[in-house]
Design a protein around this motif. Structure first.
Motif, PDB file in Angstrom:
ATOM      1  N   LEU A   1      -4.091   0.320  -5.265  1.00  0.00           N
ATOM      2  CA  LEU A   1      -3.107   0.500  -4.190  1.00  0.00           C
ATOM      3  C   LEU A   1      -3.363  -0.484  -3.050  1.00  0.00           C
ATOM      4  O   LEU A   1      -4.494  -0.675  -2.620  1.00  0.00           O
TER       5      LEU A   1
ATOM      6  N   GLU B   1      -3.172   8.240  -0.811  1.00  0.00           N
ATOM      7  CA  GLU B   1      -3.673   6.883  -0.639  1.00  0.00           C
ATOM      8  C   GLU B   1      -5.119   6.782  -1.119  1.00  0.00           C
ATOM      9  O   GLU B   1      -5.493   5.831  -1.824  1.00  0.00           O
TER      10      GLU B   1
ATOM     11  N   GLU C   1      -0.652  -0.571  -0.433  1.00  0.00           N
ATOM     12  CA  GLU C   1       0.080   0.048   0.684  1.00  0.00           C
ATOM     13  C   GLU C   1       0.914   1.206   0.164  1.00  0.00           C
ATOM     14  O   GLU C   1       1.396   1.187  -0.970  1.00  0.00           O
ATOM     15  N   ILE C   2       1.070   2.218   0.994  1.00  0.00           N
ATOM     16  CA  ILE C   2       1.955   3.329   0.672  1.00  0.00           C
ATOM     17  C   ILE C   2       2.828   3.573   1.894  1.00  0.00           C
ATOM     18  O   ILE C   2       2.356   3.508   3.030  1.00  0.00           O
TER      19      ILE C   2
ATOM     20  N   TYR D   1       6.983   5.029  -1.307  1.00  0.00           N
ATOM     21  CA  TYR D   1       6.859   3.745  -2.003  1.00  0.00           C
ATOM     22  C   TYR D   1       5.382   3.398  -2.120  1.00  0.00           C
ATOM     23  O   TYR D   1       4.658   3.392  -1.120  1.00  0.00           O
ATOM     24  N   VAL D   2       4.946   3.120  -3.330  1.00  0.00           N
ATOM     25  CA  VAL D   2       3.569   2.698  -3.580  1.00  0.00           C
ATOM     26  C   VAL D   2       3.597   1.234  -3.998  1.00  0.00           C
ATOM     27  O   VAL D   2       4.346   0.854  -4.902  1.00  0.00           O
ATOM     28  N   TYR D   3       2.782   0.405  -3.320  1.00  0.00           N
ATOM     29  CA  TYR D   3       2.737  -1.022  -3.601  1.00  0.00           C
ATOM     30  C   TYR D   3       1.346  -1.435  -4.054  1.00  0.00           C
ATOM     31  O   TYR D   3       0.338  -0.939  -3.542  1.00  0.00           O
TER      32      TYR D   3
ATOM     33  N   LEU E   1      -1.978   1.666 -11.740  1.00  0.00           N
ATOM     34  CA  LEU E   1      -1.273   2.517 -10.783  1.00  0.00           C
ATOM     35  C   LEU E   1      -0.347   3.495 -11.510  1.00  0.00           C
ATOM     36  O   LEU E   1      -0.258   4.672 -11.142  1.00  0.00           O
TER      37      LEU E   1
ATOM     38  N   LEU F   1      -0.692   7.590 -11.208  1.00  0.00           N
ATOM     39  CA  LEU F   1       0.407   8.447 -10.765  1.00  0.00           C
ATOM     40  C   LEU F   1       0.747   9.484 -11.826  1.00  0.00           C
ATOM     41  O   LEU F   1       1.007  10.651 -11.511  1.00  0.00           O
TER      42      LEU F   1
ATOM     43  N   LEU G   1       0.475  11.974   2.086  1.00  0.00           N
ATOM     44  CA  LEU G   1       0.382  10.581   1.670  1.00  0.00           C
ATOM     45  C   LEU G   1      -0.985   9.966   1.983  1.00  0.00           C
ATOM     46  O   LEU G   1      -1.430   9.051   1.287  1.00  0.00           O
TER      47      LEU G   1
ATOM     48  N   LEU H   1      -5.382   6.719  -4.871  1.00  0.00           N
ATOM     49  CA  LEU H   1      -4.845   5.553  -5.570  1.00  0.00           C
ATOM     50  C   LEU H   1      -5.553   4.241  -5.255  1.00  0.00           C
ATOM     51  O   LEU H   1      -5.276   3.224  -5.897  1.00  0.00           O
TER      52      LEU H   1
END
Length: 242
Positions: free
Chosen positions: A159, A151, A161-162, A176-178, A187, A191, A147, A154
């Protein structure tokens, strides 16, 4: 960003997956996306996402195909997206997203759910500042997935937060990707470019100031939320529960 709230919603969605009511909501999202951007998912990212989310809830292919074809119907023009905001039991703040072909019916139903729970609707826009809108992507963390490396991949796509959460029952880990809602498309493309199979993608609202409630209070609040979520016109419900 309210990750605990996100996990709570995830558990409720998992329960919804066993209920027939989730299929009409997913079907409506597919139909509206197809109507808005065309019936070819390769050319319509919103439709591609709606189909993806439906598959994640085990919606049959025939239902998905029927929802896409329904976009050609003149009746679909009547669908309108509406948001309602209100205060429920114990002052909980509630943001309700709807898609309806009968606004009078929808507002009457939503208002009745609040009233019966001794709550009330508030003027549109009153709670906008109490929630932040985020792009959220969920996918299974596979063996060997780093991750921290993801990060870095992304960040340029927006991105923020992950995070990850392990389900103790089936021992699977969901990532979870935010990101900000404006970066949903970038995003999603990033992905897809990394060949990550997203199982759920959406624009969601998170409380800016989450509030703790007692178990007794939550029990009363959940009764109202269940009524809202069972309504066919309601697509999503968000609260300021911590």
């Amino acid at each position: 960003m309210g990750r605990a709230f996100e996990f709570r919603k995830g558990r409720k969605m998992k329960r919804w997956g066993m209920m027939s009511r989730i299929f009409p909501k997913l079907g409506k999202a597919i139909t509206m996306a197809a109507k808005e951007g065309g019936m070819d998912p390769e050319m319509n990212s919103a439709l591609r996402t709606a189909i993806q989310n439906a598959k994640a809830q085990n919606m049959p292919k025939d239902n998905i195909d029927a929802a896409i074809k329904r976009a050609a119907s003149k009746d679909v023009d009547a669908y309108v997206e509406m948001n309602y905001e209100g205060k429920g039991p114990h002052g909980v703040l509630v943001f309700v997203e709807c898609a309806t072909d009968n606004q009078n019916r929808t507002v009457a139903n939503v208002k009745s759910y609040f009233n019966k729970a001794e709550g009330s609707l508030v003027p549109t826009g009153s709670l906008e500042f109490m929630f932040s809108r985020k792009a959220v992507f969920e996918f299974e963390k596979t063996e060997g997935m780093d991750l921290e490396e993801l990060e870095l991949e992304l960040i340029d796509a927006g991105l923020e937060e992950i995070d990850e959460h392990t389900d103790e029952e089936d021992e699977t880990t969901t990532a979870y990707v935010y990101g900000d809602y404006a970066n949903f498309g970038s995003l999603q493309s990033a992905l897809e470019g990394l060949s990550i199979e997203v199982k759920n993608a959406a624009l969601k609202r998170f409380p800016t100031t989450p509030v703790e409630f007692s178990d007794e209070q939550l029990e009363e609040i959940e009764k109202m939320l269940d009524k809202l979520e069972e309504d066919d016109d309601v697509q999503a419900v968000y609260t300021n529960i911590a």
